[in-house]
Design a protein around this motif. Structure first.
Motif, PDB file in Angstrom:
ATOM      1  N   GLU A  18       0.803  -1.215   0.000  1.00  0.00           N
ATOM      2  CA  GLU A  18       0.000   0.000   0.000  1.00  0.00           C
ATOM      3  C   GLU A  18       0.840   1.271   0.000  1.00  0.00           C
ATOM      4  O   GLU A  18       0.294   2.376  -0.105  1.00  0.00           O
ATOM      5  N   PHE A  19       2.142   1.150   0.143  1.00  0.00           N
ATOM      6  CA  PHE A  19       3.002   2.341   0.184  1.00  0.00           C
ATOM      7  C   PHE A  19       2.956   3.037  -1.175  1.00  0.00           C
ATOM      8  O   PHE A  19       3.209   2.406  -2.205  1.00  0.00           O
ATOM      9  N   ASP A  20       2.649   4.334  -1.182  1.00  0.00           N
ATOM     10  CA  ASP A  20       2.479   5.010  -2.477  1.00  0.00           C
ATOM     11  C   ASP A  20       3.162   6.376  -2.525  1.00  0.00           C
ATOM     12  O   ASP A  20       2.817   7.219  -3.359  1.00  0.00           O
TER      13      ASP A  20
ATOM     14  N   TYR B 140      15.531  -3.328   7.481  1.00  0.00           N
ATOM     15  CA  TYR B 140      15.824  -1.945   7.843  1.00  0.00           C
ATOM     16  C   TYR B 140      14.975  -0.960   7.043  1.00  0.00           C
ATOM     17  O   TYR B 140      14.366  -0.037   7.606  1.00  0.00           O
ATOM     18  N   VAL B 141      14.927  -1.127   5.725  1.00  0.00           N
ATOM     19  CA  VAL B 141      14.179  -0.184   4.900  1.00  0.00           C
ATOM     20  C   VAL B 141      12.696  -0.223   5.260  1.00  0.00           C
ATOM     21  O   VAL B 141      12.043   0.829   5.368  1.00  0.00           O
ATOM     22  N   GLU B 142      12.155  -1.403   5.446  1.00  0.00           N
ATOM     23  CA  GLU B 142      10.753  -1.507   5.862  1.00  0.00           C
ATOM     24  C   GLU B 142      10.529  -0.762   7.182  1.00  0.00           C
ATOM     25  O   GLU B 142       9.550  -0.005   7.327  1.00  0.00           O
TER      26      GLU B 142
ATOM     27  N   LYS C 137       8.125   2.609   7.621  1.00  0.00           N
ATOM     28  CA  LYS C 137       6.933   2.567   8.466  1.00  0.00           C
ATOM     29  C   LYS C 137       6.974   3.651   9.530  1.00  0.00           C
ATOM     30  O   LYS C 137       5.925   4.232   9.890  1.00  0.00           O
ATOM     31  N   ARG C 138       8.168   3.961  10.031  1.00  0.00           N
ATOM     32  CA  ARG C 138       8.278   5.079  10.973  1.00  0.00           C
ATOM     33  C   ARG C 138       7.958   6.401  10.287  1.00  0.00           C
ATOM     34  O   ARG C 138       7.326   7.275  10.869  1.00  0.00           O
ATOM     35  N   PHE C 139       8.414   6.530   9.054  1.00  0.00           N
ATOM     36  CA  PHE C 139       8.066   7.727   8.265  1.00  0.00           C
ATOM     37  C   PHE C 139       6.560   7.854   8.121  1.00  0.00           C
ATOM     38  O   PHE C 139       5.985   8.934   8.343  1.00  0.00           O
TER      39      PHE C 139
ATOM     40  N   LEU D  97      15.542   6.621  13.101  1.00  0.00           N
ATOM     41  CA  LEU D  97      16.220   6.252  11.853  1.00  0.00           C
ATOM     42  C   LEU D  97      17.024   4.969  11.973  1.00  0.00           C
ATOM     43  O   LEU D  97      17.618   4.519  10.988  1.00  0.00           O
ATOM     44  N   GLN D  98      17.050   4.379  13.144  1.00  0.00           N
ATOM     45  CA  GLN D  98      17.831   3.158  13.345  1.00  0.00           C
ATOM     46  C   GLN D  98      17.096   1.935  12.772  1.00  0.00           C
ATOM     47  O   GLN D  98      15.886   1.909  12.716  1.00  0.00           O
TER      48      GLN D  98
END
Length: 571
Positions: A467-469, A540-542, A546-548, A570-571
């Motif tokens: 769903e990330f867009d 890590y990227v996921e 998700k924090r963003f 960011l960790q």
């Protein structure tokens, strides 16, 4: 720009009137314009010994007939770059040995060959020939670069003359695709096509090529020289990180023209280009280009190779002095002051998707995975384009491609045909925004793998975050040299060896976060100690995306969030 490469006019004036000291020699920076012609490093020596352009004759008459072992070392690791040839990495050498082994220990007996595609412009006939060469001579390899070129691997020196013959028969070339030369001139891939274009830079690009390609007045520069020109309001040629760039603007009195930028570049000492505040009409662009190129040749720093890019001269001089020297010594006239470019009209600058052309037809941009294609796919793209009425394609600076001139009735069929080749015109943000350099598979400078890692990362993120867009750029680089522009990506990944939880040395990445071009251009931040192993990369990227999503403000871009986020986030 009439100066010769050995004794440019600007360099014939005495550098100083003071008497020469008896006991010491002033080293300077190796600037020809200051009278410093003595070679100061090995690269300057082999360029002085013989112009790099001359190596073609030896390749055709000696090396291609006698084989790899007959190649002179200064040709092999130096002058052959003037014709787009680098030795590739010998298989089986791990990243820990990259900086330890001698060049001859890293060299394979095969070459990378770079085909320059100025402005990304190809006919379907040219694309088909590029694909056929890949299949016949390069074991099917053909990567689209982030400077609109195509790179082959596994090239034998014996086959190079025939490859040149086939490329040149359709108007393509490898001349100065590498080396201390004017490299490929990147341009808007929709120049002269897009409805919203400010100005078409194609006539200037063609004249610039005519003046400098193969011209020995410009074949011995201090280092490589990167050029960009675009009249697109989406700012689609990463102008901020080129040695010289012409950016489309509208002058309030004089109309459409170009804003002049100089001194951009990344690698281990990144610098954004600076505006000179000058507006350049289309017809004057070639003169101004030649002037900037000549300043680099004459005043560029040749003593230390790690300071030989134009960005160091611009940083020392500043915009005002650079413009003054350009006007007074090279153009012999003043430039017109002009406006800065407007903010880009889109957060994506890659032209992916379906877009109307100014003539009512459409162009369709599509995304291979991290620029990796093959010869068979390229010939099929040419077939698909022609089957839908198109004879023109383009490459982009985002490792993507575009088919031009498609009638509206043919658009959906074209999109479906591309999808059947795993070339998406409607890609996920991850496929659309992920780039990777060549990596350890072929590059002698690399420490880690990149292409396959980037492709698998795309698959994992699509599966985990369907769903990330949001627009997101994820750039993977195999070493610190930033060929994949890690410092200006939302998530930049610089390859290095790291320790895993068991204390073992494995492939991994140092993370840069929040870099950007266009809107709020700047370099990504490095969080202290933030490194991830290659195996941990999808996790890590996921996690950070998700924090963003959880912390972002309305309409906030990832780069803006990453700049203000806590180190813990960011960790």
């Amino acid at each position: 720009m009439a100066a010769t490469p050995q004794k440019p006019a600007a360099a014939q004036k005495p550098a100083t009137a003071t008497p020469r000291r008896k006991a010491s020699r002033h080293r300077g920076e190796g600037q020809w314009a200051a009278g410093h012609f003595t070679p100061l490093n090995g690269n300057e020596q082999f360029k002085k010994d013989d112009d790099g352009l001359n190596v073609r004759t030896r390749i055709e008459t000696i090396y291609s007939k006698r084989g790899f072992d007959s190649i002179d070392p200064n040709d092999l690791r130096g002058r052959m770059r003037w014709w787009g040839l680098y030795t590739q990495r010998k298989p089986g050498i791990d990243g820990g040995k990259t900086a330890v082994l001698e060049p001859e220990e890293l060299d394979d007996e095969y070459f990378m060959l770079r085909v320059r595609i100025d402005g990304g412009a190809l006919t379907t006939q040219q694309l088909r020939v590029v694909g056929e060469i890949s299949q016949e001579f390069a074991r099917g390899t053909a990567d689209i670069t982030d400077r609109q070129n195509v790179q082959y691997h596994w090239i034998r020196i014996e086959d190079v003359p025939e490859i040149w013959n086939r490329l040149e028969a359709v108007g393509l070339s490898t001349v100065t695709a590498c080396g201390d030369t004017p490299r490929v001139m990147i341009g808007s891939p929709v120049a002269g096509i897009a409805e919203d274009e400010i100005i078409d830079g194609t006539p200037a690009l063609e004249e610039m090529k005519r003046r400098v390609l193969g011209n020995k007045a410009y074949s011995n520069l201090p280092r490589k020289f990167k050029t960009a020109i675009s009249g697109s309001p989406v700012l689609d040629v990463v102008h901020e990180i080129n040695d010289v760039a012409f950016v489309g603007v509208r002058h309030p009195e004089h109309g459409p023209g170009f804003d002049l930028w100089v001194g951009g570049g990344l690698s281990t000492n990144p610098k954004l280009g600076v505006r000179l505040g000058a507006w350049v009409p289309l017809e004057d662009v070639p003169d101004v280009y030649e002037g900037v190129l000549s300043i680099f040749r004459d005043y560029g720093y040749r003593r230390l190779r790690n300071r030989a890019r134009l960005k160091f001269l611009v940083a020392d001089w500043g915009a005002e002095k650079f413009r003054q020297v350009l006007e007074d010594e090279y153009l012999k006239r003043k430039l017109t002051d002009g406006p800065a470019p407007a903010e880009p009209v889109s957060r994506w600058r890659d032209h992916i998707g379906v877009h109307r052309q100014k003539d009512g037809r459409f162009y369709v941009g599509f995304a291979p995975r991290v620029g990796r294609v093959d010869g068979t796919t390229l010939t099929k793209i040419a077939d698909v384009a022609e089957a839908h009425g198109s004879g023109r394609v383009r490459t982009t600076v985002e490792q993507k491609m575009i088919v031009l001139d498609v009638e509206e009735s043919q658009v959906e069929s074209l999109v479906e045909s591309l999808e059947a080749l795993d070339l998406s015109a409607r890609p996920s943000p991850f496929r659309r925004g992920t780039m990777a350099c060549t990596g350890i598979e072929f590059c002698k400078l690399a420490i880690v793998e990149t292409k396959a890692r980037g492709a698998s990362l795309i698959d994992e993120l699509e599966r985990r975050m369907p769903e990330f867009d949001e627009p997101i750029t994820i750039n993977l680089n195999g070493c610190p040299n930033a060929c994949a522009r890690i410092q200006v990506a939302d998530i930049g990944l610089k390859g290095q060896l790291v320790l895993n939880d068991e204390g073992e040395q494995v492939e991994g990445y140092q993370v840069h976060l929040g870099g950007a071009l266009g809107l709020e251009a700047g370099f990504g931040r490095k969080v202290r100690g933030l490194k991830v192993t290659a195996d941990e990369l999808p996790d890590y990227v996921e996690r950070v995306l998700k924090r963003f999503e959880a912390e972002r403000e309305d309409g906030e871009r990832f780069a803006s969030w990453a700049t203000r986020a806590s180190e813990e986030a960011l960790q």
